[in-house]
Design a protein around this motif. Structure first.
Motif, mmCIF file in Angstrom:
data_model
loop_
_atom_site.group_PDB
_atom_site.id
_atom_site.type_symbol
_atom_site.label_atom_id
_atom_site.label_comp_id
_atom_site.label_asym_id
_atom_site.label_seq_id
_atom_site.Cartn_x
_atom_site.Cartn_y
_atom_site.Cartn_z
ATOM 1 N N TYR A 188 48.344 88.247 87.252
ATOM 2 C CA TYR A 188 47.079 88.071 87.919
ATOM 3 C C TYR A 188 47.292 86.371 88.440
ATOM 4 N N ILE B 218 49.708 86.310 91.434
ATOM 5 C CA ILE B 218 49.284 86.827 92.687
ATOM 6 C C ILE B 218 48.094 85.570 93.055
ATOM 7 N N LYS C 229 52.608 92.334 98.761
ATOM 8 C CA LYS C 229 52.127 93.465 98.479
ATOM 9 C C LYS C 229 53.381 94.642 98.515
ATOM 10 N N ILE D 79 47.497 96.926 90.565
ATOM 11 C CA ILE D 79 46.907 95.525 90.021
ATOM 12 C C ILE D 79 46.716 94.910 91.566
ATOM 13 N N LYS D 80 45.394 94.678 91.828
ATOM 14 C CA LYS D 80 45.154 93.824 93.073
ATOM 15 C C LYS D 80 45.375 94.378 94.442
ATOM 16 N N ASP D 81 45.188 95.751 94.453
ATOM 17 C CA ASP D 81 45.616 96.648 95.685
ATOM 18 C C ASP D 81 47.000 96.686 95.770
ATOM 19 N N ASP E 263 40.848 88.406 85.475
ATOM 20 C CA ASP E 263 39.993 87.529 86.458
ATOM 21 C C ASP E 263 39.150 86.301 85.596
#
Length: 364
Positions: free
Chosen positions: A108, A111, A118, A134-136, A345
């Motif tokens: 995380y 990113i 992506k 994770i995160k789209d 997050d």
């Protein structure tokens, strides 16, 4: 006058042999050139991941089919998640790696630093567990486990103790000087265990005051040593110094394979989900191949090999294996039903402050 005699047959000069030799030499040169050209076209992809069992499993059993299909060599850059993240960050403008594996919490952060690109649509994405996106799909989980408790079966048997059942067993006075705990600031295992304890004391992933307040008079007195990484666990379990410690089923399986008397326990309150995730590093030198490698590592084929040869539980629900690997997969899936994912997050917003407080008040 006698006419000169003809030279013997074996001495006659041959005009065909040199031409054949030249032809063979030319053919060999063509083949050699083609061989060198093919060799020169072999590309290298660098992937950052944990060394030890993970590096061995993926190098010996997982990467092969992808390498053969794509005429590429996959080379592991070994290191812990923090080390790999630091390498990626240092080379952000000119990446030296193409793909990296990180613990989910560290991923995380990666990113957020803009280190990942992506992942493109691929068949493996459709079969993933929801938590593995994770995160789209800026990153994806490649293997999933959980942090629970591991106990030294020999120590417990010698003492006549019943196996642990709860996170609160870390605070049992009988374990004074027998609990090994991984530092909050350097270990996901330690952070998970602290957050589990904090939750039982009324805290949340954003409020750790209950855990910090209760620690000095509960778990703290039982800790024989705070360790920076889990590498020391093996030694301390063998000597009997470590009777109880936060750990994963996969790591316990590895210790047991070495003859170390340990067993995993799923705390009755639930374990904490721990994934190793991958991301394609942004602006790498082989973007298409890197995407294809990431896609392959999500496939049932790749994850099945990782499970069978390294006990790495898959995130792809379509993996089908037999024998001991199938039994291990079933066991892990049962554990996952009673495991929770933390809010990374929220945690990452506050972790630096927590680390400072931990180092000043707990490990002082």
């Amino acid at each position: 006058m006698m006419s000169p005699s003809r030279p013997p047959a074996f001495a006659r000069p041959s005009f065909r042999q040199p031409s054949r030799l030249l032809a063979c030499t030319a053919a060999l040169a063509v083949l050699t050139t083609a061989s060198f050209a093919a060799h020169a076209q072999t590309k290298t992809l660098y992937i950052g991941m944990n060394g030890g069992n993970m590096e061995k499993t993926y190098t010996q059993f997982v990467f092969g089919p992808f390498e053969q299909k794509n005429n590429v060599k996959v080379v592991v850059v070994p290191g812990g998640s923090s080390d790999i993240l630091a390498k990626a960050q240092a080379a952000k403008d000119k990446p030296q790696m193409h793909v990296m594996f990180l613990d989910d919490g560290v991923m995380y952060r990666a990113i957020g630093m803009g280190l990942c690109e992506k992942q493109k649509p691929n068949p493996g994405l459709a079969g993933l567990l929801p938590v593995a996106h994770i995160k789209d799909d800026m990153a994806t989980g490649v293997t999933i486990s959980m942090t629970g408790l591991a106990y030294n079966t020999k120590v417990y048997a010698d003492k006549g103790w019943a196996p642990p059942t709860s996170w609160l067993d870390m605070a049992d006075p009988k374990l004074k000087g027998k609990l090994v705990f991984q530092s909050l600031s350097s270990s996901t295992f330690g952070l998970h265990a602290f957050l589990a304890f904090n939750k039982l004391k009324g805290g949340t992933d954003s409020n750790v005051e209950p855990g910090f307040s209760a620690w000095p008079k509960t778990i703290g007195p039982n800790v024989v040593e705070y360790i920076a990484s889990s590498a020391k666990i093996s030694e301390m379990a063998q000597t009997g110094e470590a009777a109880l410690f936060p750990y994963t089923p996969t790591q316990v399986t590895i210790l047991k394979s070495k003859g170390i008397p340990v067993e995993y326990v799923q705390p009755k309150e639930g374990a904490v989900v721990l994934m190793v995730a991958q991301c394609v590093i942004a602006n790498n030198s082989e973007p298409q191949l890197a995407q294809e490698l990431a896609a392959y590592l999500l496939s049932p084929e790749a994850q099945g090999k990782a499970l069978e040869n390294g006990s790495f539980n898959p995130t792809n629900t379509k993996v089908q294996v037999t024998g001991p690997a199938a039994a291990e997969q079933k066991r892990m899936n049962e554990f996952l039903k009673n495991s929770r994912a933390v809010d990374w997050d929220e945690i990452n917003k506050n972790r630096a402050v927590w680390n400072t407080r931990w180092n000043r008040t707990i490990e002082r």
